[in-house]
Write a protein that holds these residues in place. Structure first.
Motif, PDB file in Angstrom:
ATOM      1  N   UNK A 132      22.665  31.708 -36.832  1.00 44.58           N
ATOM      2  CA  UNK A 132      22.042  30.527 -37.130  1.00 44.58           C
ATOM      3  C   UNK A 132      21.387  30.338 -38.454  1.00 44.58           C
ATOM      4  N   UNK A 133      20.846  31.531 -39.057  1.00 44.20           N
ATOM      5  CA  UNK A 133      20.255  31.788 -40.250  1.00 44.20           C
ATOM      6  C   UNK A 133      21.094  31.546 -41.218  1.00 44.20           C
ATOM      7  N   UNK A 134      22.499  32.016 -41.054  1.00 42.23           N
ATOM      8  CA  UNK A 134      23.618  31.944 -42.020  1.00 42.23           C
ATOM      9  C   UNK A 134      23.880  30.593 -42.266  1.00 42.23           C
ATOM     10  N   UNK A 135      24.166  29.538 -41.088  1.00 40.55           N
ATOM     11  CA  UNK A 135      24.533  28.341 -41.119  1.00 40.55           C
ATOM     12  C   UNK A 135      23.380  27.374 -41.981  1.00 40.55           C
ATOM     13  N   UNK A 136      22.323  27.787 -41.900  1.00 45.42           N
ATOM     14  CA  UNK A 136      21.105  27.139 -42.509  1.00 45.42           C
ATOM     15  C   UNK A 136      21.247  27.210 -43.953  1.00 45.42           C
ATOM     16  N   UNK A 137      21.600  28.692 -44.434  1.00 43.69           N
ATOM     17  CA  UNK A 137      21.866  29.137 -45.690  1.00 43.69           C
ATOM     18  C   UNK A 137      22.799  28.231 -46.297  1.00 43.69           C
ATOM     19  N   UNK A 138      24.078  28.179 -45.547  1.00 39.21           N
ATOM     20  CA  UNK A 138      25.130  27.531 -46.181  1.00 39.21           C
ATOM     21  C   UNK A 138      24.909  25.905 -46.248  1.00 39.21           C
ATOM     22  N   UNK A 139      24.159  25.388 -45.279  1.00 37.60           N
ATOM     23  CA  UNK A 139      23.741  23.919 -45.462  1.00 37.60           C
ATOM     24  C   UNK A 139      22.726  23.907 -46.717  1.00 37.60           C
ATOM     25  N   UNK A 140      22.006  24.884 -47.053  1.00 43.06           N
ATOM     26  CA  UNK A 140      21.183  24.653 -48.250  1.00 43.06           C
ATOM     27  C   UNK A 140      22.014  24.763 -49.544  1.00 43.06           C
ATOM     28  N   UNK A 141      23.056  25.673 -49.387  1.00 42.85           N
ATOM     29  CA  UNK A 141      23.986  25.804 -50.496  1.00 42.85           C
ATOM     30  C   UNK A 141      24.488  24.448 -50.918  1.00 42.85           C
ATOM     31  N   UNK A 142      24.877  23.616 -49.668  1.00 43.90           N
ATOM     32  CA  UNK A 142      25.359  22.267 -50.000  1.00 43.90           C
ATOM     33  C   UNK A 142      24.300  21.370 -50.640  1.00 43.90           C
ATOM     34  N   UNK A 143      23.128  21.500 -50.230  1.00 48.31           N
ATOM     35  CA  UNK A 143      22.011  20.440 -50.629  1.00 48.31           C
ATOM     36  C   UNK A 143      21.906  20.714 -52.149  1.00 48.31           C
ATOM     37  N   UNK A 144      21.601  21.997 -52.241  1.00 49.05           N
ATOM     38  CA  UNK A 144      21.534  22.526 -53.878  1.00 49.05           C
ATOM     39  C   UNK A 144      22.656  22.166 -54.644  1.00 49.05           C
ATOM     40  N   UNK A 145      23.560  22.218 -54.421  1.00 50.49           N
ATOM     41  CA  UNK A 145      24.861  21.726 -55.076  1.00 50.49           C
ATOM     42  C   UNK A 145      24.804  20.419 -55.359  1.00 50.49           C
ATOM     43  N   UNK A 146      24.621  19.502 -54.189  1.00 50.47           N
ATOM     44  CA  UNK A 146      24.547  17.979 -54.596  1.00 50.47           C
ATOM     45  C   UNK A 146      23.384  17.721 -55.221  1.00 50.47           C
ATOM     46  N   UNK A 147      22.118  18.184 -55.334  1.00 51.88           N
ATOM     47  CA  UNK A 147      20.939  17.645 -55.932  1.00 51.88           C
ATOM     48  C   UNK A 147      20.891  18.469 -57.370  1.00 51.88           C
ATOM     49  N   UNK A 148      21.621  19.442 -57.810  1.00 58.46           N
ATOM     50  CA  UNK A 148      21.209  20.124 -58.835  1.00 58.46           C
ATOM     51  C   UNK A 148      22.164  19.397 -60.175  1.00 58.46           C
ATOM     52  N   UNK A 149      21.621  19.695 -61.194  1.00 54.20           N
ATOM     53  CA  UNK A 149      22.305  19.212 -62.657  1.00 54.20           C
ATOM     54  C   UNK A 149      23.262  20.380 -62.739  1.00 54.20           C
ATOM     55  N   UNK A 150      22.963  21.656 -62.564  1.00 47.59           N
ATOM     56  CA  UNK A 150      23.971  22.653 -62.850  1.00 47.59           C
ATOM     57  C   UNK A 150      24.212  23.293 -61.802  1.00 47.59           C
ATOM     58  N   UNK A 203      34.185  33.857 -55.984  1.00 50.46           N
ATOM     59  CA  UNK A 203      33.610  33.657 -54.580  1.00 50.46           C
ATOM     60  C   UNK A 203      34.667  33.651 -53.681  1.00 50.46           C
ATOM     61  N   UNK A 204      35.696  33.155 -53.903  1.00 45.23           N
ATOM     62  CA  UNK A 204      36.858  33.450 -52.759  1.00 45.23           C
ATOM     63  C   UNK A 204      37.152  35.084 -52.604  1.00 45.23           C
ATOM     64  N   UNK A 205      37.344  35.715 -53.555  1.00 45.80           N
ATOM     65  CA  UNK A 205      37.471  37.185 -53.554  1.00 45.80           C
ATOM     66  C   UNK A 205      36.344  37.945 -52.814  1.00 45.80           C
ATOM     67  N   UNK A 206      35.140  37.273 -53.104  1.00 40.45           N
ATOM     68  CA  UNK A 206      34.020  37.934 -52.341  1.00 40.45           C
ATOM     69  C   UNK A 206      34.057  37.475 -50.909  1.00 40.45           C
ATOM     70  N   UNK A 207      34.183  36.569 -50.408  1.00 41.79           N
ATOM     71  CA  UNK A 207      34.534  36.061 -49.165  1.00 41.79           C
ATOM     72  C   UNK A 207      35.434  37.030 -48.396  1.00 41.79           C
ATOM     73  N   UNK A 258      30.756  35.969 -45.557  1.00 41.45           N
ATOM     74  CA  UNK A 258      32.161  35.362 -45.799  1.00 41.45           C
ATOM     75  C   UNK A 258      32.186  33.972 -45.780  1.00 41.45           C
ATOM     76  N   UNK A 259      31.307  33.330 -44.843  1.00 42.01           N
ATOM     77  CA  UNK A 259      31.361  31.719 -44.755  1.00 42.01           C
ATOM     78  C   UNK A 259      30.641  31.157 -45.899  1.00 42.01           C
ATOM     79  N   UNK A 260      29.728  31.930 -46.398  1.00 46.42           N
ATOM     80  CA  UNK A 260      28.660  31.364 -47.412  1.00 46.42           C
ATOM     81  C   UNK A 260      29.372  31.351 -48.641  1.00 46.42           C
ATOM     82  N   UNK A 261      30.019  32.633 -48.963  1.00 44.60           N
ATOM     83  CA  UNK A 261      30.841  32.408 -50.280  1.00 44.60           C
ATOM     84  C   UNK A 261      32.164  31.725 -50.202  1.00 44.60           C
ATOM     85  N   UNK A 262      32.849  31.408 -49.010  1.00 43.78           N
ATOM     86  CA  UNK A 262      33.605  30.349 -49.058  1.00 43.78           C
ATOM     87  C   UNK A 262      33.128  28.951 -49.178  1.00 43.78           C
ATOM     88  N   UNK A 263      32.172  28.672 -48.498  1.00 42.98           N
ATOM     89  CA  UNK A 263      31.297  27.275 -48.802  1.00 42.98           C
ATOM     90  C   UNK A 263      31.097  27.031 -50.305  1.00 42.98           C
TER      91      UNK A 263
END
Length: 151
Positions: free
Chosen positions: A74-92, A41-45, A22-27
């Motif tokens: 805690x694993x989920x929190x790390x995964x959400x942080x990884x989504x943020x990092x990838x979104x920030x660094x990615x061209x797509x 993604x909001x529907x999936x959340x 839920x938190x991951x899809x929302x993020x």
């Protein structure tokens, strides 16, 4: 035969997994560029939040004395942080978000299947809910894979 406490702990892990999803899809929706992807993604959340609620109800009926953890892991929190990092660094960005959604859903499918394999004699209400949610997560995974191919 598995103990009631052992089954309850595993159900609680699935509740945590759904709270994480839920938190991951929302993020992920916050980072999506496409409005269609954001809405999806909001529907999936919302669906994962509903899954956690349903499992919590099943667990309360099965083992009323068990203390349910609804915070996520805690694993989920790390995964959400990884989504943020990838979104920030990615061209797509949307493609990166979809890749992380696929990774998270694959882990969920594995945990649901593991429950069904490890606890074949769990209460029928719980098994039915687990099978139904597994089917929905697998369908979502298939849809997200198709979306990734489009992006």
């Amino acid at each position: 035969m598995k103990s009631s406490e052992e089954i309850s702990k595993k159900i609680n892990l699935l509740i945590e997994k759904n709270n994480d999803a839920y938190k991951g899809f929302k993020k992920a929706s916050e980072n999506a560029e496409s409005t269609h992807l954001r809405d999806y993604l909001l529907q999936q959340a919302s669906e994962r939040q509903s899954f956690a609620h349903k499992l919590s109800g099943n667990l309360k009926a099965y083992n009323p004395d068990f203390k349910i953890d609804t915070d996520g892991s805690a694993t989920g929190s790390v995964h959400r942080a990884w989504i943020d990092i990838k979104a920030t660094l990615s061209l797509d960005d949307d493609e990166s978000i979809l890749e992380e959604c696929i990774r998270g859903d694959k882990a969920s499918v594995e945990e649901y299947r593991e429950f069904l394999t490890d606890y074949p004699t769990a209460a029928s209400e719980i098994s039915h809910t687990i099978k139904e949610q597994l089917h929905n997560i697998q369908s979502t995974l298939d849809r997200v894979k198709r979306l990734e191919d489009i992006h």
